[in-house]
Motif scaffolding. Structure first.
Motif, short mmCIF file in Angstrom:
data_model
loop_
_atom_site.label_atom_id
_atom_site.label_comp_id
_atom_site.label_asym_id
_atom_site.label_seq_id
_atom_site.Cartn_x
_atom_site.Cartn_y
_atom_site.Cartn_z
N LEU A 208 28.27 -23.75 11.35
CA LEU A 208 29.59 -23.11 11.36
C LEU A 208 29.46 -21.59 11.17
O LEU A 208 30.18 -20.82 11.81
CB LEU A 208 30.48 -23.69 10.26
N LYS A 209 28.56 -21.18 10.32
CA LYS A 209 28.34 -19.74 10.10
C LYS A 209 27.80 -19.08 11.36
O LYS A 209 28.16 -17.94 11.68
CB LYS A 209 27.39 -19.53 8.92
N SER A 210 26.94 -19.79 12.07
CA SER A 210 26.40 -19.25 13.32
C SER A 210 27.50 -19.11 14.37
O SER A 210 27.54 -18.12 15.11
CB SER A 210 25.29 -20.17 13.85
N TYR A 211 28.37 -20.09 14.43
CA TYR A 211 29.49 -20.04 15.37
C TYR A 211 30.43 -18.89 15.01
O TYR A 211 30.91 -18.15 15.88
CB TYR A 211 30.24 -21.37 15.35
N GLU A 212 30.67 -18.69 13.71
CA GLU A 212 31.51 -17.58 13.25
C GLU A 212 30.91 -16.24 13.68
O GLU A 212 31.62 -15.36 14.19
CB GLU A 212 31.63 -17.64 11.73
N LYS A 213 29.60 -16.08 13.47
CA LYS A 213 28.94 -14.83 13.84
C LYS A 213 29.04 -14.60 15.34
O LYS A 213 29.28 -13.47 15.80
CB LYS A 213 27.48 -14.89 13.40
N TRP A 214 28.86 -15.65 16.13
CA TRP A 214 28.93 -15.55 17.58
C TRP A 214 30.32 -15.11 18.03
O TRP A 214 30.46 -14.25 18.91
CB TRP A 214 28.58 -16.90 18.19
N SER B 248 27.29 -34.96 12.67
CA SER B 248 26.32 -34.60 11.64
C SER B 248 25.60 -33.29 11.93
O SER B 248 25.04 -32.65 11.03
CB SER B 248 25.28 -35.73 11.49
N ALA B 249 25.65 -32.86 13.21
CA ALA B 249 25.01 -31.58 13.58
C ALA B 249 25.86 -30.39 13.16
O ALA B 249 25.38 -29.25 13.12
CB ALA B 249 24.75 -31.54 15.08
N GLU C 91 30.93 -37.63 3.39
CA GLU C 91 29.93 -37.00 2.52
C GLU C 91 29.31 -35.75 3.16
O GLU C 91 28.90 -34.83 2.47
CB GLU C 91 28.82 -38.01 2.17
N ALA C 92 29.22 -35.74 4.50
CA ALA C 92 28.59 -34.61 5.19
C ALA C 92 29.62 -33.57 5.64
O ALA C 92 29.27 -32.63 6.37
CB ALA C 92 27.81 -35.13 6.41
N TYR C 93 30.87 -33.70 5.21
CA TYR C 93 31.96 -32.83 5.65
C TYR C 93 31.65 -31.37 5.30
O TYR C 93 31.52 -31.01 4.13
CB TYR C 93 33.24 -33.27 4.96
N PRO C 94 31.53 -30.48 6.30
CA PRO C 94 31.11 -29.10 6.04
C PRO C 94 32.26 -28.16 5.69
O PRO C 94 32.03 -27.03 5.25
CB PRO C 94 30.46 -28.69 7.36
N PHE C 95 33.51 -28.60 5.91
CA PHE C 95 34.63 -27.68 5.73
C PHE C 95 35.11 -27.57 4.28
O PHE C 95 36.04 -26.81 4.00
CB PHE C 95 35.79 -28.10 6.64
N ARG D 221 31.56 -24.92 24.20
CA ARG D 221 30.60 -25.12 25.28
C ARG D 221 29.82 -23.84 25.55
O ARG D 221 28.60 -23.87 25.81
CB ARG D 221 31.32 -25.57 26.55
N LYS D 222 30.52 -22.70 25.51
CA LYS D 222 29.84 -21.42 25.71
C LYS D 222 28.88 -21.13 24.57
O LYS D 222 27.76 -20.65 24.78
CB LYS D 222 30.87 -20.29 25.84
N PHE D 223 29.31 -21.41 23.35
CA PHE D 223 28.48 -21.15 22.17
C PHE D 223 27.19 -21.98 22.21
O PHE D 223 26.11 -21.50 21.85
CB PHE D 223 29.26 -21.46 20.90
N THR D 224 27.31 -23.22 22.66
CA THR D 224 26.14 -24.11 22.69
C THR D 224 25.43 -24.12 24.03
O THR D 224 24.55 -24.95 24.27
CB THR D 224 26.58 -25.56 22.35
N ALA D 225 25.84 -23.19 24.91
CA ALA D 225 25.25 -23.11 26.26
C ALA D 225 25.36 -24.44 27.00
O ALA D 225 24.43 -24.87 27.69
CB ALA D 225 23.79 -22.67 26.17
N GLY D 226 26.52 -25.08 26.83
CA GLY D 226 26.78 -26.33 27.53
C GLY D 226 26.15 -27.55 26.89
O GLY D 226 26.26 -28.66 27.44
N LYS D 227 25.53 -27.40 25.75
CA LYS D 227 24.87 -28.53 25.08
C LYS D 227 25.69 -28.99 23.87
O LYS D 227 25.28 -28.83 22.72
CB LYS D 227 23.45 -28.14 24.66
#
Length: 405
Positions: free
Chosen positions: A156-162, A149-150, A196-200, A137-143
């Motif tokens: 994930l890389k952005s969340y890791e950097k954050w 699919s998002a 098919e869209a699995y990012p992990f 929630r903090k990472f996405t500013a509550g959004k």
């Protein structure tokens, strides 16, 4: 067994125009589900033997196109389920194809899973997922009302950097991504996300794992703590030392399991309990010193359903959440006292966990078979340790534990 899909003319039902509806029949494991194709046909235009329109059917091409399209959709989903080794029923198959399941956001999936954990009395796990939810929630500013699919590789890389910018340690980051991955996997199982869209597959969570530093103390240090005269100290200091020693003498039993011990768990000078974290049944022989510690805190009027140690109260702590909160509060006080006591003996960061690890280390250095005590006590492969312990006779464990004193 895979499902079978066929179209039938529902002859037993007659519409106002005299036609019969065409239905898709899905059958699997002797269970059947019917879905209307939204079209109807006179019985004289349907071949009930071949389950297809007769050559003289007035809308033959149109009906055949609808049937082919629908059967193709269902057979494709069956192939997908089979390839992913997913168990399914006719209803699940229909829901997956017809999209009757309302889409769920990541936030909704988290909240639903947390409620399930609390309902099944897995309070500790629920708090782990709650912590992960707050972080997202903090990472996405509550959004966080976003679909699975998002969650892409770049996301994930952005969340890791954050997280790294927030100075989160490797094990914390690992836990956060493991909980997110589990939510994504649940979404796939429930039909809310696509494999098919699995990012992990490309984003490896294992890269964040870092070994936990060993915190065992020497046997001589443990013995000094055990025999130290604390008669002039406050109750909590004496109690904290006793719990620490009991854990060491009790096959490394951790604080939560100590708190949950009841007098009914004692049978012929042995403790029998179910480990909360793994569900494994463990038992060990009580040494004279361990029995002495138990007697020290036993009420003169205790019953079998009373807790052994004054951590929980059966009338005040009745719900899983109350129990978990109480244990969390007391272990904080105990570890605070242990750290102060440790400084007196020149030991840094003395906690209840140290007793558990010291138990394993002392036995290993004494030449005890590693399969019995295994360094994984309290580490990542704890379940393996429990399997090994369960496979040995009690007398082997009892003999091994003679090395503790």
């Amino acid at each position: 067994m895979n499902a079978t899909v066929e179209v039938i003319c529902y002859k037993s039902k007659v519409l106002n125009n005299g036609n019969h509806p065409l239905m898709l029949r899905v059958t699997k494991d002797r269970k059947t589900k019917y879905i209307s194709l939204g079209i109807s046909i006179p019985s004289k235009e349907w071949d009930f033997t071949k389950n297809q329109p007769k050559p003289n059917c007035s809308n033959k091409e149109h009906i055949e196109k609808i049937i082919l399209t629908k059967k193709t959709q269902y057979n494709s989903k069956i192939i997908e389920f089979t390839a992913n080794k997913k168990e399914y029923t006719p209803q699940i198959l229909v829901d997956a194809v017809e999209n009757t399941l309302a889409p769920k956001t990541i936030e909704e999936l988290y909240c639903s899973h947390i409620k399930t954990l609390i309902k099944t009395q897995k309070i500790g796990n629920s708090q782990v997922y709650s912590y992960s939810l707050r972080s997202l929630r903090k990472f996405t500013a509550g959004k966080l009302n976003i679909p699975c699919s998002a969650i892409t590789l770049d996301w994930l890389k952005s969340y890791e950097k954050w997280l790294q910018e927030k100075s989160c340690q490797g094990n914390t980051i690992s836990q956060l991504f493991r909980t997110l991955r589990r939510i994504y996997n649940l979404a796939i199982e429930q039909g809310y996300a696509s494999k098919e869209a699995y990012p992990f597959d490309k984003f490896k969570v294992s890269k964040f794992n870092t070994p936990t530093a060993k915190r065992a103390i020497e046997k001589e240090e443990m013995l000094k703590i055990m025999v130290a005269d604390l008669s002039d100290r406050d109750f909590y200091t004496r109690f904290s030392r006793d719990i620490f020693v009991f854990s060491y003498l009790g096959a490394g039993i951790n604080f939560t399991d100590i708190a949950l011990l009841k007098h009914s768990d004692i049978k012929k000078e042995r403790i029998y309990y179910t480990r909360k974290k793994t569900g494994k049944i463990i038992n060990f022989k009580l040494s004279e010193l361990a029995l002495e510690i138990i007697r020290r805190y036993a009420s003169p009027f205790y019953g079998d359903d009373d807790y052994i140690f004054p951590i929980l109260n059966k009338t005040e702590h009745t719900t899983p959440l109350q129990i978990d909160n109480r244990i969390h509060k007391v272990i904080g006080h105990v570890n605070s006292k242990l750290k102060k006591l440790g400084k007196e003996f020149g030991i840094d960061n003395l906690t209840t966990y140290v007793a558990r690890h010291t138990y394993a280390t002392v036995l290993k250095r004494s030449g005890v078979n590693i399969a019995i005590i295994s360094e994984s006590l309290g580490h990542s492969a704890l379940s393996t340790t429990q399997i090994y312990l369960d496979s040995f006779e009690n007398d082997q464990i009892d003999e091994a534990m003679q090395n503790l004193l």
